[in-house]
Design a protein around this motif. Sequence first.
Motif, PDB file in Angstrom:
ATOM      1  N   ASN A 186       0.807  -1.236   0.000  1.00 34.55           N
ATOM      2  CA  ASN A 186       0.000   0.000   0.000  1.00 34.55           C
ATOM      3  C   ASN A 186       0.833   1.276   0.000  1.00 34.55           C
ATOM      4  N   LYS A 204       1.653  12.769   0.808  1.00 35.25           N
ATOM      5  CA  LYS A 204       0.402  13.464   0.523  1.00 35.25           C
ATOM      6  C   LYS A 204       0.094  14.400   1.688  1.00 35.25           C
ATOM      7  N   LYS A 245       1.396   8.114  13.256  1.00 36.64           N
ATOM      8  CA  LYS A 245       1.341   7.836  14.688  1.00 36.64           C
ATOM      9  C   LYS A 245       2.752   7.562  15.199  1.00 36.64           C
ATOM     10  N   LYS A 257       2.575   2.588   2.322  1.00 39.45           N
ATOM     11  CA  LYS A 257       2.667   3.307   3.592  1.00 39.45           C
ATOM     12  C   LYS A 257       4.086   3.255   4.149  1.00 39.45           C
ATOM     13  N   LEU A 286      -0.134  11.828  17.517  1.00 36.53           N
ATOM     14  CA  LEU A 286      -0.428  11.868  16.094  1.00 36.53           C
ATOM     15  C   LEU A 286       0.125  13.155  15.509  1.00 36.53           C
ATOM     16  N   THR A 313      -1.622  13.714   5.422  1.00 36.59           N
ATOM     17  CA  THR A 313      -1.471  12.316   5.849  1.00 36.59           C
ATOM     18  C   THR A 313      -1.116  12.257   7.336  1.00 36.59           C
ATOM     19  N   MET A 314      -1.713  11.320   8.035  1.00 39.88           N
ATOM     20  CA  MET A 314      -1.511  11.198   9.489  1.00 39.88           C
ATOM     21  C   MET A 314      -0.473  10.124   9.800  1.00 39.88           C
ATOM     22  N   THR A 343       0.784  15.362  11.553  1.00 40.45           N
ATOM     23  CA  THR A 343       0.220  15.458  10.211  1.00 40.45           C
ATOM     24  C   THR A 343       1.238  16.014   9.228  1.00 40.45           C
ATOM     25  N   GLN A 352       2.754   5.484   9.313  1.00 41.00           N
ATOM     26  CA  GLN A 352       1.679   6.125   8.554  1.00 41.00           C
ATOM     27  C   GLN A 352       0.387   5.362   8.804  1.00 41.00           C
ATOM     28  N   VAL A 353      -0.674   6.087   9.155  1.00 39.76           N
ATOM     29  CA  VAL A 353      -1.918   5.418   9.532  1.00 39.76           C
ATOM     30  C   VAL A 353      -3.056   5.630   8.539  1.00 39.76           C
ATOM     31  N   ASN A 354      -2.870   6.536   7.540  1.00 38.44           N
ATOM     32  CA  ASN A 354      -3.919   6.693   6.531  1.00 38.44           C
ATOM     33  C   ASN A 354      -3.330   7.023   5.170  1.00 38.44           C
TER      34      ASN A 354
END
Length: 551
Positions: free
Chosen positions: A431, A475, A481, A433, A524, A478-479, A526, A549-551
């Motif tokens: 993916n 991006k 953690k 990430k 978290l 993007t969040m 960003t 990366q969580v999203n």
Amino acid sequence: MKRINITILSVLMIALLSISDLTYAQKAIKVNTQSEGERFEHFWSKCVGAGRANEALRAGWLEQMDKVHQECGFEYVRFHGLFHDDMFPVFEKNGKITYNWQYIDDVFDRLLDLNVKPFVELAFFPKQFAAEETKHVFWWKANVTPGPDYANQWYNLIEAFTQHVVDRYGMDEVLTWYFEVWNEPNLYPFFFHGTKSQYFELYKQSALAVKSVDERLKIGGPSTSNFVPDARFDEEIINNEVSMAVFQVDDINKLEWHGVWIEDFLKYCEHEKLPVDFVTTHPYPTDYAFNPETDKGRGLTRFAASTKNDIEWLNKVIKESAYPNAEIHLTEWNTSPNSRDKMHDFLPPAAYIVKTNLECIGLTNSLAFWTFTDIFEEKGGGESIFHGGFGMINYQGLVKPSYHAYRMLHHLGDQQLLKNDYLMVTKKSGNGKVVALAYNYPNDYLDAVPSSIKRFNKIEDGEAKQLNLTLTDLKPGTMFKIEILDKDHGNIYNYWEKMGKPEPPTREQIKVMKDFAESLKTQLITVDKEGKLNINQQLSPWSLVLIEQVN
């Protein structure tokens, strides 16, 4: 005049320190997250160790096995005593031998239901095959002395067992298993009350028996103990007088260390035209296990990079042998081979685990941590809830820092974007990430592995490091953690101490302790509008920082 000079000197010193700090802070790392990463394997989650087969019939053991499979990704588990008397594999009536697989089936069925495969250790002798006056090991009295007809009896047992698991689980499944012959047979008279030649014959009969069912099934050995710097294992049994010389040197790291029986084993198998699908040994970074009660072994922990050196030696030997394509499976490994080493409960091993595994990428197919649980009884039950047991989870289900080390390693991607001596930045091929893992193994501790020696008793010791990392080409929005394991977060032993060391804890106390052990310091952050993520994080001594990366 003296006061003026002192003042000027003080100002100069402060200025120099500030320049030094500024220079250190400027050692920023920038990683383009869209760059092509180098693929690597998560060998650290291939296999993990456990005590003995019978312990796998317990609810707590199975619950913890499921947890480390889910959270740390372990695919295989290896344990002793598959053919021990408490598994009742052999019955003898009127001189006739019959086999009973009920207990073994129970263990394997439950493991496979958890999607965990057995890394099958073929050991120890059922009492019917051991010598009449057999040597026993552990409180549960494993039989380790071969009987007069051990070769034929062992062949028949292994052939019948192999055919049984193929019939029960199917050839496609069993072809993914590994069959390892015995455990540390060089440790005479402990794990094998016999000679090197007798073990080689045991391997021969095991290999012939397994391959008689199907040539594609995987067999390997010799499963020997930690590396040594002398000739103590060169003959048929250990020469303890030779081994005592290691206590006389000032620095054991200057000695040349080598694996035990490996070269002789490979030459024997070549001569006998035997298969070796994989080579196993146990590269504990010590010589004699440290025993805090007797002080035996004090100072015999090796330097922090010793495991990497040992595996490089092993690669060279295998490459130059008749089996250059044999896999390498290091079926036991920990900071020390002592199940009463208090350091197993503390924070420093977490940094050592991460450091060593990241250093050894590409050198081995597995490096199995010994063990995943303190439901482990080689020396009997632990006298305390924290007794220095091997496990990354204690008897009550409280996770230790070593558990978090493996959980964080499992979260890494499979493409390496950057790696240095304190940071790994990766990307997931599935993916895209990004996941990074930083650690602080203080430089002033590189000459030894964390074990029960005085200098490691204060986990606050060592210098902090500063992580200054920028991830680019992400991006915006993007969040990520950030999770931190350090002396105040996830370090369950310290928390237990502050509680007054309840022994045993109440049910309510255990619930509170579980919450603390599982909960790391988190935040978290960003990605900014320019697609950059800037991370400026202090790494306290022995800490781990996972950036995901969580999203």
